[in-house]
Motif scaffolding. Structure first.
Motif, PDB file in Angstrom:
ATOM      1  N   VAL A   1      31.596  40.664  40.874  1.00  0.00           N
ATOM      2  CA  VAL A   1      32.791  40.856  40.049  1.00  0.00           C
ATOM      3  C   VAL A   1      32.857  39.772  38.978  1.00  0.00           C
ATOM      4  CG1 VAL A   1      35.310  40.966  40.048  1.00  0.00           C
ATOM      5  CG2 VAL A   1      34.005  42.002  41.931  1.00  0.00           C
TER       6      VAL A   1
ATOM      7  N   ASN B   1      37.385  44.784  35.997  1.00  0.00           N
ATOM      8  CA  ASN B   1      38.651  45.450  36.307  1.00  0.00           C
ATOM      9  C   ASN B   1      39.383  45.968  35.076  1.00  0.00           C
ATOM     10  OD1 ASN B   1      39.485  42.930  35.421  1.00  0.00           O
ATOM     11  ND2 ASN B   1      41.295  42.930  36.725  1.00  0.00           N
TER      12      ASN B   1
ATOM     13  N   ILE C   1      36.764  48.460  38.928  1.00  0.00           N
ATOM     14  CA  ILE C   1      37.434  48.172  40.203  1.00  0.00           C
ATOM     15  C   ILE C   1      38.936  47.984  40.034  1.00  0.00           C
ATOM     16  CG2 ILE C   1      35.350  47.159  41.224  1.00  0.00           C
ATOM     17  CD1 ILE C   1      36.575  44.396  40.659  1.00  0.00           C
TER      18      ILE C   1
ATOM     19  N   VAL D   1      32.592  40.975  45.191  1.00  0.00           N
ATOM     20  CA  VAL D   1      32.728  39.526  45.323  1.00  0.00           C
ATOM     21  C   VAL D   1      32.664  38.856  43.949  1.00  0.00           C
ATOM     22  CG1 VAL D   1      31.763  37.450  46.369  1.00  0.00           C
ATOM     23  CG2 VAL D   1      31.695  39.621  47.627  1.00  0.00           C
TER      24      VAL D   1
ATOM     25  N   THR E   1      34.810  35.313  42.968  1.00  0.00           N
ATOM     26  CA  THR E   1      34.958  33.856  43.050  1.00  0.00           C
ATOM     27  C   THR E   1      33.849  33.177  43.870  1.00  0.00           C
ATOM     28  OG1 THR E   1      37.325  34.273  42.944  1.00  0.00           O
ATOM     29  CG2 THR E   1      36.650  32.045  43.518  1.00  0.00           C
TER      30      THR E   1
ATOM     31  N   ARG F   1      38.007  32.008  38.018  1.00  0.00           N
ATOM     32  CA  ARG F   1      38.006  32.765  36.767  1.00  0.00           C
ATOM     33  C   ARG F   1      38.661  31.952  35.644  1.00  0.00           C
ATOM     34  NH1 ARG F   1      37.873  36.878  40.583  1.00  0.00           N
ATOM     35  NH2 ARG F   1      39.989  36.658  41.323  1.00  0.00           N
TER      36      ARG F   1
HETATM   37  C1  LIG Z   1      39.054  40.575  41.234  1.00  0.00           C
HETATM   38  C2  LIG Z   1      38.743  41.604  42.237  1.00  0.00           C
HETATM   39  C3  LIG Z   1      37.775  41.389  43.231  1.00  0.00           C
HETATM   40  C4  LIG Z   1      37.041  40.067  43.396  1.00  0.00           C
HETATM   41  O1  LIG Z   1      37.908  39.085  43.836  1.00  0.00           O
HETATM   42  P1  LIG Z   1      37.365  37.638  44.340  1.00  0.00           P
HETATM   43  O2  LIG Z   1      38.430  37.157  45.219  1.00  0.00           O
HETATM   44  O3  LIG Z   1      37.170  36.807  43.136  1.00  0.00           O
HETATM   45  O4  LIG Z   1      36.091  37.900  45.072  1.00  0.00           O
HETATM   46  C5  LIG Z   1      37.490  42.417  44.104  1.00  0.00           C
HETATM   47  N1  LIG Z   1      38.129  43.606  44.027  1.00  0.00           N
HETATM   48  C6  LIG Z   1      39.062  43.864  43.097  1.00  0.00           C
HETATM   49  C7  LIG Z   1      39.709  45.184  43.075  1.00  0.00           C
HETATM   50  C8  LIG Z   1      39.397  42.866  42.188  1.00  0.00           C
HETATM   51  O5  LIG Z   1      40.346  43.127  41.260  1.00  0.00           O
END
Ligand SMILES: *Cc1c(COP(=O)(O)O)cnc(C)c1O
Length: 232
Positions: A35, A58, A79, A218, A220, A226
């Motif tokens: 991600v 996203n 996502i 995944v 972070t 971010r």
């Molecule tokens: C941002 C996001 C993630 C990733 O989140 P992290 O905590 O940084 O791993 C996963 N799924 C969705 C739907 C997100 O918006």
């Protein structure tokens, strides 16, 4: 460093898969979706060079910008919540739209896919954790849409996406993921082509895999915090 973080995440994925095998849940591989939202486009190049195949974004606008400045490559997953007025762009940009959360959206995605002659892969996002701010089909909406999926000829439903609630003890997410896995198994009985269960983010992906996820999103844990000052 991304290369080190990736090794750690991949190691944890394998360990969680082992636990899942011992629990006799089906499935023996996990697709890692990296991600990259709110990170510079260059991190995508770096991730792809290290063998990551799927990129999660996203926001339509941000993904569009990044695709414009980067060489072609990777499978792009949407996502985040998709506004109906962005359905057209999303169909043009993404291999998999994980966040389909209404019948209206399914309808619009299908219309656009028909128009450009594409079969659009999607996941249905389920609202299992029932948090107010989270989108996704409620149980009733989900049950109501199942019999209608085949009417959307240019949409191929590949599976389900679940986001767990934020919580202090990650163990609290386990029942949500277990419920997601039960929905996935039931859907797969009716539609054997179903193959994706996307559950788990940086703080809970190992629990999600133990409970049956075969796709994790995944950010972070791979790329660090971010940068919300970046504008796309
Ligand atoms: C941002 C996001 C993630 C990733 O989140 P992290 O905590 O940084 O791993 C996963 N799924 C969705 C739907 C997100 O918006």
């Amino acid at each position: 460093m991304l290369v080190d973080n990736l090794k750690i995440v991949q190691g944890k994925i394998q360990a969680a898969l082992q636990t899942r095998k011992e629990a006799k849940l089906t499935g023996d591989n996990v697709t890692l979706v990296a991600v990259t939202k709110n990170h510079a486009p260059e991190v995508i190049t770096e991730a792809l060079a290290l063998g990551v195949e799927c990129i999660g974004e996203n926001r339509v606008q941000e993904a569009k910008h990044k695709k414009e400045v980067l060489p072609a490559g990777g499978k792009w997953h949407l996502i985040g919540h998709l506004q109906t007025n962005k359905a057209r762009q999303a169909v043009a940009l993404f291999e998999l739209i994980e966040s389909v959360d209404s019948e209206r959206l399914l309808e619009l995605i299908n219309e656009e896919a028909v128009r450009i002659g594409k079969v659009q892969d999607v996941l249905l996002q389920l609202n299992i954790a029932k948090e107010e701010q989270k989108t996704g089909f409620t149980r009733e909406e989900y049950l109501a849409i199942l019999p209608k999926l085949d009417t959307y000829k240019n949409v191929r439903v590949r599976g389900l996406m679940v986001i767990a609630q934020a919580c202090t003890d990650v163990e609290e997410t386990r029942p949500v993921f277990a419920a997601g896995y039960r929905c996935f198994c039931r859907l797969k009985e009716a539609r054997p082509e179903i193959d994706c269960l996307s559950m788990g983010m940086s703080n809970d992906y190992t629990v999600a895999i133990e409970e049956g996820a075969n796709m994790v999103r995944v950010g972070t844990a791979l790329f660090g915090q971010r940068d919300y000052s970046l504008k796309f």
